[in-house]
Design an enzyme around this catalytic site. Structure first.
Site, short mmCIF file in Angstrom:
data_model
loop_
_atom_site.label_atom_id
_atom_site.label_comp_id
_atom_site.label_asym_id
_atom_site.label_seq_id
_atom_site.Cartn_x
_atom_site.Cartn_y
_atom_site.Cartn_z
N GLU A 121 -45.07 29.67 -32.74
CA GLU A 121 -43.62 29.84 -32.84
C GLU A 121 -43.36 30.83 -33.95
O GLU A 121 -43.75 30.60 -35.09
CB GLU A 121 -42.95 28.52 -33.22
CG GLU A 121 -42.58 27.66 -32.05
CD GLU A 121 -41.87 26.38 -32.52
OE1 GLU A 121 -42.01 25.37 -31.83
OE2 GLU A 121 -41.19 26.40 -33.57
N ASP A 131 -32.01 24.33 -40.81
CA ASP A 131 -33.27 24.38 -41.54
C ASP A 131 -33.17 23.89 -42.97
O ASP A 131 -32.15 24.05 -43.63
CB ASP A 131 -33.82 25.81 -41.53
CG ASP A 131 -34.43 26.15 -40.18
OD1 ASP A 131 -35.38 25.46 -39.78
OD2 ASP A 131 -33.93 27.08 -39.52
#
Lengths: 275, 403
Positions: A56, A67
């Site tokens: 990824e 995040d």
């Protein structure tokens, strides 16, 4: 494995090959262009040898709302070095020249894609040998423009299921998804709370049964022990923040060393159980 | 794109205002947003909820707020008659309380036990902390570290009200970063937390909900000006950060085709310098914080930091309904610089004895031009959406005065 496979097919081939060997996929996340393009390329190119089955590649964004601090900081380092979406796709293209087997998916936020245009982004992914994408802030209700373009190009638009995805919501999440389903193991941001294996196991079976797709689990998986636990119940284990942290503190060498340890833990997890 | 300039029926079922709005959030939040939408639909159709709102608006907020003919400013600008809608007279000193009251009542109704909010100038934080105190709910306010520095009085007020103020240092430490941090908190505390968004932005149903709670401004003002002047104004003017006071004023006037709706964005050091907060004049459509709207962004879709002397306008986006009204041409959007706002702050204080917040001081700068343009027969209604007590320290600093 067939070297001609691309897109969602490359992902499916990788998952079915691993299923035959009765082991989970080790999915390694790195931030594209962190701390700069050259160093990040070195890390990316080194990942398959550590045992990373799927990569990824994070697309940096100024406002990464889902995040935690590690990935936020990595995105800002990349942006500070002048890295933009097209540069990260170029990293994938370089990687693809050397490795035609390892699936690469990009993970990021929708605005840079929206700005480029869904079709242009899709074309750029195809040209770079990127196989799919995860758009964190693009729920199924809003993803039609990108999904249509991705479907036409045979790329996987991977959806997220979470602890808040109940039975009523799950059909919406899995309809039209391809490649695999990404299960967010804890309600929270990346790299924060640590998931318990039991509820994760239940969620994975539920999502796998409903979607007929492999389920990879991420968010909060930082240690080899946790990675091994998850590898026993899921089709894939995603580690992001821990690798990003290792990169920030010890550079490519330390990040690859950590990936190697994690890869081994994921790959041997089920053997340990059966012994 | 569907053009429905005539109606005020937006948003549609997907939370769209024309091409703008929608719901762009992480999957973890989707079920919560859907739950909020259904609770909101229920509440707004419940006469009991309306009764509860009306009671608090009257007895606690102090509504209706007055309209006031600003005679000396009208004379100074030498043209149209200028009226202020006095939303700065509300409890807590701005229009923000109208919305916080509604959302906190809704939170109580939904059985939520913890309130979070983001704040820029601190007015929304103070209003949220106030309502949380009134209803006995714990409250956490995320505020950019830069804003904490320039809005000290409001930070102390929030703390007195029992709220926890969390400084946000990521990014530029301003409103957008506070909003990111609030979203991160919400995604981590999904079950018990209600996120009180302070403007007509964010994922659906927030832009709709906040507009409905703020539209009391325009409903009152429209009736008041008709009563006092016997006619509708030629123009309604309001400043715009996210755009809640402007949407609150405009909404009731959208069907009145003869009334110009004018939003004033913050031009900071000047739009040409790149240091501004004018999303419509200097931005492009994009997706941030849950909605599609105009954003300040670079050629890669990375968000560019806004700049304004006013912390309340210092945001790189704008509510999606404004983006829609802009694109269909129903509303006009102009801008005013830091310098102009500072001048108007002082002028209004001297001539009217009203210390405006720096935010509506921006609106006043364009009211001055418009008054001349319309001439003596013209009639302008401006929303004085906040008082300037919170700004006196910052203004003193800009003027080089030690206090």
């Amino acid at each position: 494995m067939n070297a001609q496979l691309t897109g969602a097919a490359r992902l499916e081939a990788r998952f079915s090959a691993l299923a035959t060997q009765n082991r989970a996929a080790f999915v390694a996340y790195i931030m594209g262009g962190d701390p700069d393009l050259k160093t990040a390329q070195e890390l990316l190119d080194g990942l398959p040898a550590t045992g990373a089955d799927i990569i990824e590649l994070g697309l940096p964004f100024t406002d990464p709302m889902a995040d935690g601090p590690a990935i936020q900081a990595a995105a800002l380092r990349a942006l500070g070095a002048g890295v933009r979406t097209k540069n990260v796709l170029a990293m994938a293209a370089k990687f693809r020249q050397k490795d035609t087997q390892t699936p690469v998916i990009v993970m990021g936020y929708y605005n840079p894609v929206h700005h480029m245009g869904c079709e242009a982004f899709t074309d750029a992914c195809v040209a770079a040998g990127v196989d799919g994408a995860i758009m964190v802030d693009l729920p199924p209700e809003e993803d039609a423009p990108l999904r249509t373009a991705f479907d036409a190009a045979g790329l996987a638009l991977i959806r997220l299921a979470t602890p808040t995805t109940d039975d009523q919501r799950l059909p919406t999440v899995i309809t039209g998804t391809s490649g695999f389903v990404y299960y967010v193991s804890v309600a929270g941001i990346t790299g924060a709370a640590v998931p318990d294996a039991d509820p994760v196991a239940r969620a994975v079976s539920r999502i796998r049964a409903a979607s007929g797709l492999p389920v990879a689990v991420g968010f909060g998986v930082r240690t080899t022990q946790k990675a091994a636990q998850i590898a026993r119940v899921a089709d894939g284990v995603v580690v992001g923040s821990a690798i990003v942290d290792a990169m920030a503190s010890g550079g490519v060498k330390e990040a690859l060393a950590l990936a190697r340890t994690l890869g081994r833990a994921v790959h041997t997890a089920r053997q340990e159980v059966s012994q | 794109m569907t053009v429905k300039t005539d109606d005020v029926q937006w948003p549609d079922a997907r939370g769209r205002f024309g091409d703008f709005g929608g719901r762009f959030v992480a999957e973890t939040l989707m079920p919560l947003i859907l739950e909020l939408e259904s609770a909101w639909d229920e509440a707004r159709n419940d006469p009991e909820f309306a009764k509860q709102m009306d009671g608090f608006l009257r007895d606690y907020v102090g509504r209706p707020s007055a309209v006031y003919h600003a005679e000396r400013l009208s004379a100074e600008f030498g043209g149209a008659k200028i009226w202020f809608k006095r939303d700065e007279l509300n409890h807590t000193g701005s229009h923000k309380i109208n919305n916080c009251l509604g959302q906190v009542l809704l939170a109580k109704r939904m059985g939520k036990t913890r309130i979070i909010a983001e704040t820029g100038a601190g007015q929304h934080g103070v209003a949220t902390a106030t309502m949380a105190a009134r209803f006995g709910l714990p409250c956490v306010v995320f505020m950019g570290a830069t804003d904490i520095e320039r809005q000290q009085p409001n930070v102390f007020r929030m703390k007195l009200l029992g709220a926890e103020v969390i400084p946000v240092t990521s990014g530029t430490g301003t409103l957008k970063d506070a909003m990111n941090e609030a979203l991160r908190d919400w995604v981590t505390h999904v079950d018990e937390t209600f996120y009180v968004i302070g403007t007509v932005a964010g994922p659906h149903p927030y832009p709709h909900m906040v507009r409905e709670f703020q539209s009391v401004i325009g409903r009152e003002a429209r009736a008041q000006i008709l009563q006092r002047e016997g006619r509708l104004p030629d123009a309604c003017v309001a400043c715009i950060g996210g755009g809640s006071n402007a949407m609150g004023l405009f909404h009731a006037f959208v069907p009145d085709k003869g009334v110009r709706l004018i939003g004033v964005e913050a031009a900071g050091l000047g739009i040409e310098t790149g240091k501004h907060a004018a999303s419509l004049k200097g931005g492009a459509p994009g997706v941030l914080h849950g909605n599609r709207t105009y954003l300040l962004q670079d050629d890669d879709g990375q968000i560019i930091d806004a700049h304004s002397i006013s912390a309340g306008l210092d945001y790189p986006g704008i509510g999606p309904e404004h983006a829609h009204l802009h694109d269909v041409g129903r509303a006009e959007y102009v801008s005013a610089t830091d310098k102009e706002a500072l001048e108007m702050f002082q002028l209004c204080t001297k001539l009217e004895g009203i210390i405006p917040a720096l935010e509506p001081a921006h609106a006043l700068a364009r009211v001055a031009d418009l008054a001349k343009e319309l001439g003596p027969k013209g009639l302008i209604l401006m929303n004085m959406c906040g008082r300037g007590d919170k700004d006196v320290f910052a203004v003193a600093k800009h003027l080089g005065v030690k206090i």
